[in-house]
Design an enzyme around this catalytic site. Structure first.
Site, PDB file in Angstrom:
ATOM      1  N   SER A 111       0.832  -1.191   0.000  1.00 44.24           N
ATOM      2  CA  SER A 111       0.000   0.000   0.000  1.00 44.24           C
ATOM      3  C   SER A 111       0.879   1.258   0.000  1.00 44.24           C
ATOM      4  O   SER A 111       1.649   1.484  -0.923  1.00 44.24           O
ATOM      5  CB  SER A 111      -0.955  -0.037   1.193  1.00 44.24           C
ATOM      6  OG  SER A 111      -1.976   0.912   1.040  1.00 44.24           O
TER       7      SER A 111
ATOM      8  N   LYS B 221     -19.820  17.925   3.738  1.00 44.03           N
ATOM      9  CA  LYS B 221     -18.864  18.135   4.825  1.00 44.03           C
ATOM     10  C   LYS B 221     -18.682  16.849   5.616  1.00 44.03           C
ATOM     11  O   LYS B 221     -17.590  16.537   6.075  1.00 44.03           O
ATOM     12  CB  LYS B 221     -19.353  19.266   5.746  1.00 44.03           C
ATOM     13  CG  LYS B 221     -18.402  19.573   6.898  1.00 44.03           C
ATOM     14  CD  LYS B 221     -17.046  20.035   6.366  1.00 44.03           C
ATOM     15  CE  LYS B 221     -16.112  20.374   7.523  1.00 44.03           C
ATOM     16  NZ  LYS B 221     -14.764  20.750   7.002  1.00 44.03           N
TER      17      LYS B 221
END
Length: 330
Positions: free
Chosen positions: A161, A213
């Site tokens: 990763s 948000k």
């Protein structure tokens, strides 16, 4: 008399422990009130000299005096000033990639000394973590590439990763045969306690400005629209990850390797995720035949309170053990 002696011993032991704990707490408070700047220490260890000293000690121990002198004469004098250098940097990354603080100092130090004839070896070990942390770590290694200083990354255990995001910056990636490599993907997970809270008549109210948000939350009720937006953000991050890897390793079939899977070194070599099957130890030994090898390490200095705290903890443990040995219960 025995009772008084035992009671005195118990009292002294308890008093000592209480005072020691109080001292540790006081130092902790002082450290919190006056945090200060934590300066680090940068070291350059000559691994070539250490290895040569080891080889010489081994020969001296195994050969008789005459044979050892003959071996010494056979050793050619090497003018180290005319040799290029290999700078070795270790990066053992955690989930939040806080080790990048030391990495940036090490890279800066190498850039102040290295030339295009030198090389940098990063012994990398990381299973990945937060995107922004490993993005910054990869950018630190890219500083070396920008200055055209050859960069090799060695993977002895794992570079997955975000760890592989760092590795793909290198001119060359080497890996141990059973090192874990790849995992070019993005994952996110979080628990949701909304049903549990609702069952117990607990409301969680969240106020935001901006439609997205917050997309998914831990305590609120998640919507299909919020989940879809969150999934879209993951896909966008994965796309950036794939483009980044493809840019630095154009030999890869990115569709084949960017599935989130990981592979062992043997398989990674076949997939061209790595360039050579080799441990960092063998690579360093080979380089010592033609370069001076230095280990570059930056370490934050422990605060006085931290050092004293460790010493106090050790003292408490020692006093406790001694008191238990002296104390005789009947």
């Amino acid at each position: 008399m025995d009772f008084l002696l035992e009671y005195s011993m118990f009292f002294l032991k308890a008093l000592t422990i209480v005072l020691a704990i109080g001292a540790v707490l006081l130092m902790g408070v002082m450290a919190a009130v006056k945090p200060g700047n934590r300066k680090g220490e940068l070291t350059f260890d000559n691994l070539s000299e250490e290895h040569q000293a080891l080889v010489e000690d081994l020969h001296q121990g195994m050969l008789d005096k005459k044979a050892f002198k003959k071996w010494q004469k056979q050793q050619k004098a090497v003018d180290s000033s005319s040799q290029s250098r290999l700078f070795v940097v270790d990066f053992h990354g955690s989930m939040d990639a806080h080790e990048v603080e030391a990495l940036r100092e090490e890279v800066t130090a190498v850039l102040a000394m290295a030339t295009k004839d030198d090389e940098v070896l990063v012994r990398l070990e990381s299973g990945g973590g937060v995107v922004h942390g490993y993005g910054l770590a990869a950018s630190q290694l890219d500083r070396l590439r920008q200055q055209e200083i050859p960069l090799t990354v060695a993977v002895d255990k794992v570079a997955a990763s975000g760890g592989y995001m760092m590795a793909c910056i290198a001119n060359k990636i080497i890996a141990a045969p059973f090192a874990i490599v790849g995992s070019i993907g993005v994952v996110a997970q979080l628990p949701n306690f909304h049903k549990l809270l609702k069952k117990n008549h607990v409301d969680v109210e969240m106020f935001t400005a901006g439609e997205y948000k917050r997309t998914v939350t831990v305590f609120g009720e998640n919507t299909d629209k919020g989940r879809a937006k969150f999934q879209h953000e993951l896909e966008e991050t994965h796309l950036l990850f794939k483009d980044f890897v493809q840019k630095h390793r154009p030999v890869l079939d990115i569709a084949q390797v960017a599935t989130g899977e990981h592979w062992f070194g043997y398989q990674a070599f076949e997939l061209k995720l790595v360039d050579e099957l080799l441990t960092s130890d063998d690579y360093v030994l080979k380089q010592m035949q033609q370069r001076q090898v230095f280990l570059v390490k930056y370490q934050l200095k422990k605060r006085l309170s931290e050092r004293m705290g460790l010493a106090a903890a050790a003292t408490i443990n020692s006093l406790w053990q001694q008191a238990n040995r002296l104390m005789v219960w009947r």
